[in-house]
Enzyme design. Sequence first.
Site, mmCIF file in Angstrom:
data_model
loop_
_atom_site.group_PDB
_atom_site.id
_atom_site.type_symbol
_atom_site.label_atom_id
_atom_site.label_comp_id
_atom_site.label_asym_id
_atom_site.label_seq_id
_atom_site.Cartn_x
_atom_site.Cartn_y
_atom_site.Cartn_z
ATOM 1 N N ASP A 129 0.853 -1.197 0.000
ATOM 2 C CA ASP A 129 0.000 0.000 0.000
ATOM 3 C C ASP A 129 0.889 1.247 0.000
ATOM 4 O O ASP A 129 2.107 1.164 0.195
ATOM 5 C CB ASP A 129 -0.885 -0.035 1.252
ATOM 6 C CG ASP A 129 -1.964 1.051 1.249
ATOM 7 O OD1 ASP A 129 -2.356 1.524 0.161
ATOM 8 O OD2 ASP A 129 -2.416 1.424 2.361
ATOM 9 N N ASP A 161 -9.056 3.456 -2.798
ATOM 10 C CA ASP A 161 -10.072 3.873 -1.828
ATOM 11 C C ASP A 161 -11.355 4.360 -2.489
ATOM 12 O O ASP A 161 -11.620 5.563 -2.582
ATOM 13 C CB ASP A 161 -9.486 4.952 -0.912
ATOM 14 C CG ASP A 161 -8.342 4.406 -0.073
ATOM 15 O OD1 ASP A 161 -8.202 3.164 0.002
ATOM 16 O OD2 ASP A 161 -7.595 5.208 0.505
ATOM 17 N N GLU A 193 2.608 4.949 -4.049
ATOM 18 C CA GLU A 193 2.637 5.879 -5.197
ATOM 19 C C GLU A 193 3.983 6.587 -5.317
ATOM 20 O O GLU A 193 4.374 6.864 -6.459
ATOM 21 C CB GLU A 193 1.491 6.886 -5.054
ATOM 22 C CG GLU A 193 0.106 6.259 -5.171
ATOM 23 C CD GLU A 193 -0.265 5.369 -3.987
ATOM 24 O OE1 GLU A 193 0.223 5.625 -2.867
ATOM 25 O OE2 GLU A 193 -1.007 4.397 -4.206
HETATM 26 O O1 MIG Z 1 -3.761 6.239 4.468
HETATM 27 O O2 MIG Z 1 -3.749 1.030 5.713
HETATM 28 O O3 MIG Z 1 -5.949 2.175 0.246
HETATM 29 O O4 MIG Z 1 -6.938 0.014 1.683
HETATM 30 O O5 MIG Z 1 -6.968 0.233 4.491
HETATM 31 C C1 MIG Z 1 -4.595 5.109 4.307
HETATM 32 C C2 MIG Z 1 -4.905 1.791 5.787
HETATM 33 C C3 MIG Z 1 -3.764 3.880 4.175
HETATM 34 C C4 MIG Z 1 -4.986 3.084 2.231
HETATM 35 C C5 MIG Z 1 -5.456 1.854 1.528
HETATM 36 C C6 MIG Z 1 -6.510 1.172 2.352
HETATM 37 C C7 MIG Z 1 -5.969 0.833 3.705
HETATM 38 C C8 MIG Z 1 -5.466 2.099 4.394
HETATM 39 N N1 MIG Z 1 -4.463 2.751 3.574
#
Ligand code: MIG
Length: 821
Positions: A409, A487, A412
């Site tokens: 996650d 999201d 980017e």
């Molecule tokens: O700033 O880890 O897209 O699926 O639950 C949010 C917490 C960070 C973004 C991800 C989401 C995840 C969440 N993350």
Amino acid sequence: MKSGCTALLVFLCAAHPLFAQWRSAPAVDSLSRSGPAGVTFRAGEAAMTVTVLADDLMRIRFTHGTGLPPDRSRAVVAAAWPTVQAVMNDAPDAFTITTSALTLRVAKNPLRLSFRDPAGAIISEDAPAKGMSWSGSEVRVWKTMPGDERYYGFGEKAGSFERGNLHMTMWNSDIPAYSAQTDPLYQTIPFFYGMRNGRAYGIFLDNTYRTSFDMGKEARDQYSFGAEDGVLDYYFFYGPAPRTILGRFTQLVGRMPLPPRWSLGYQQCRWSYTPDSRVREIASGFRSRRIPCDVIYLDIDYMDGYRIFTWHPKSFPDPEGLLRELKGMGFTTAVIVDPGIKVDTAYAAYRSGLAGGHFLRYPDGSLFTGKVWPGVCAFPDFTAPAARRWWGDQFAGLAAAGVRGWWNDMNEPSVFDVPGKTVDLGVLHDDEGLKTTHAKNHNIYGMEMTRATYEGARRLLPAERPFVLTRASYAGGWRYSAAWTGDNVSSWEHLSMALAMCLNLGISGQPFVGADIGGFIGHPSGELFARWLQLGVLTPLMRSHSVINEKNKEPWEYGSAFTDINRETINLRYRLLPYIYTVMSASSLSGLPAMRPMVFEHPGDARFTSTAGQFMFGDDMLAAPVLAEGETTKTVELPHGRWHDFWTGKAMNGGATYTVPAPIGHLPLFVPAGATIPMQQIVQHTGEAPINPLTLRTFPSHDGKAYISHYYEDDGSSFAYVDGVSFRRTFTARSVPGQVVLSLSGVEGSYVPPGRGVAVQFVDFGADPPSRVTLNGMRVAKAARGSGSIDGSGWEFDAPARTVIVRVPDSRGPMELALSR
Ligand code: MIG
């Protein structure tokens, strides 16, 4: 004040590709052959190199000022292409390069390209006024845009399925609760199709800087694409079938490795299941309610202060014990990992990353830091081979504790407190020794993280196929990871958008996709969740998820009626797994996604140019999920040919529109006449029991035509299939007057599944039972209804369903089942 405004305006205009001062390629001064299949043209300070890679694939590189930089694509994996017979012809006004499938005409004054088909018709051409241009470091090409040309692909884009009349940017961005208008999103796949009169071409712009595509927004009669820096390096594919283009594109940039079978089961996530007792509660919640599930995710709270590769000492005091218990219940555990490593000298990953020189730094050598969940963090430089290796090695502890799914996650990368919400653009990357800026490496950061993760998992657990899931990536990233669409929101609009996004991602090369079922942000109604789960049955990644501080969204949280519906929906996913696994295996070999837009499969059928409410899943299934609130019917456009309702077996003539009942709980599915869908018994997770019986739901072929369906199976988890340890066969359905025949070819491959029965459902056989049923010419006995044992042989007739069910033991040799009327 006034001059400040002017300065700002000038700055904005200069920064925007549409307002910059563009210089177009002038007349060709000279040309020279470069390599066996290439030609370089010089035009003033510009230069262009054409390379013929295949009959239907040419690469164009356009630069100005300097020569070509080292050729080190992150996307392209196919290095050696067989020599192509290309005829080159140099005339005073134009140079032409002709293969059996495509002609490139390079007009010399000024330098402009046009791609033509073998009949000489223009497929795509540079806009006469602008063509290939540059402005400062920016490069861009304008092409003419026929009014009836349609555009698809572009990777992960919200909003409409068709991508015309839009300006799109590629810059991996973390935008929670994005909308139909949000652009860009998390992933960069700068690849698209132009389609006109049923014929398609493809363009892949292989440039990792910020790129943009203006599809007729600037001017209705031209489109353009380009990058803020680097080379205008693009590949032109000619189909004319879209499938041919995608096959070539994925030959160029690689294909998805076959995923482990468990990752195709149902997956349950939320932010966060914590502490460990809550994880156990969720696990037993599935088992006690008899709702199948294979994967449970741990979101960021399993960690100690969000330190990657650690466990929270109080919430997860005994991770080995917990994961052992989950495994015993048939669950595989996946954990989230973010790239940000907390700056904390008491933290082992920070210390070793720092000591190894694996973190991003400014040109002056100082460490780049920014805030993410753990607080101030350093960021691994995944573009350095040594950093990738270090990163992969960090997973040893998690792997030893039993973790098998790696959820990447925030890659980017997303940084909370830096302007631009990402790494400073001037920060240096190793870039395999080239030492380039974040501006060049931003769009590949996520992909290189998944590469490090995938390769780490391969080293640590060599006997198992890794499962990596990512939010950010670049073209070719599917070599390492599945992707989800970030999201999203619990709304009906987002349900439709999830489908359109998965379809465009699929034809952009990423077959293993899914959206958060139910929507990440917000709370869906029971109806919305149930419908979303139904779409999920036929998205390769079937994962529910929820944001923190939101009401529970597990499949049983919407009242008992919906719990029953959702159980049936997930049961359907498991019943269809033999088919889904077969389709995913085909994807890994051909690059064709499981989920295919109608227009991709039937480009000549004008009814489908904008259709995104129904789709093909593999060759043999058309899915028409309900996507709107309150709807209890679904209108479906069937392609030409003969079709059947998957559920009732009812025959339908294609080339027509039908409105079918679709009460809540029902997922409308259709199958082409002659197709055979392999299915299995319901299990609570993929490891619970081997397939037994293997059910073949076969639909009568039409017009005496033979129809071939494929079947693939293997051990589901190892790499033995690479050496041929798999089980492959075809099913051929034929109907001749008086007889219905299904032939199972002899098995290819050396995988031997546990002994089992085969139950063939001959759907839509007719009102009367067969007079005789044979297997390889030997008579099969009629069994009393419902008595046919799994291992024995026998047939029965289900009169209301007009279906004959024949049970026989599976065998490796050819099997021909014949039903006489
Ligand atoms: O700033 O880890 O897209 O699926 O639950 C949010 C917490 C960070 C973004 C991800 C989401 C995840 C969440 N993350």
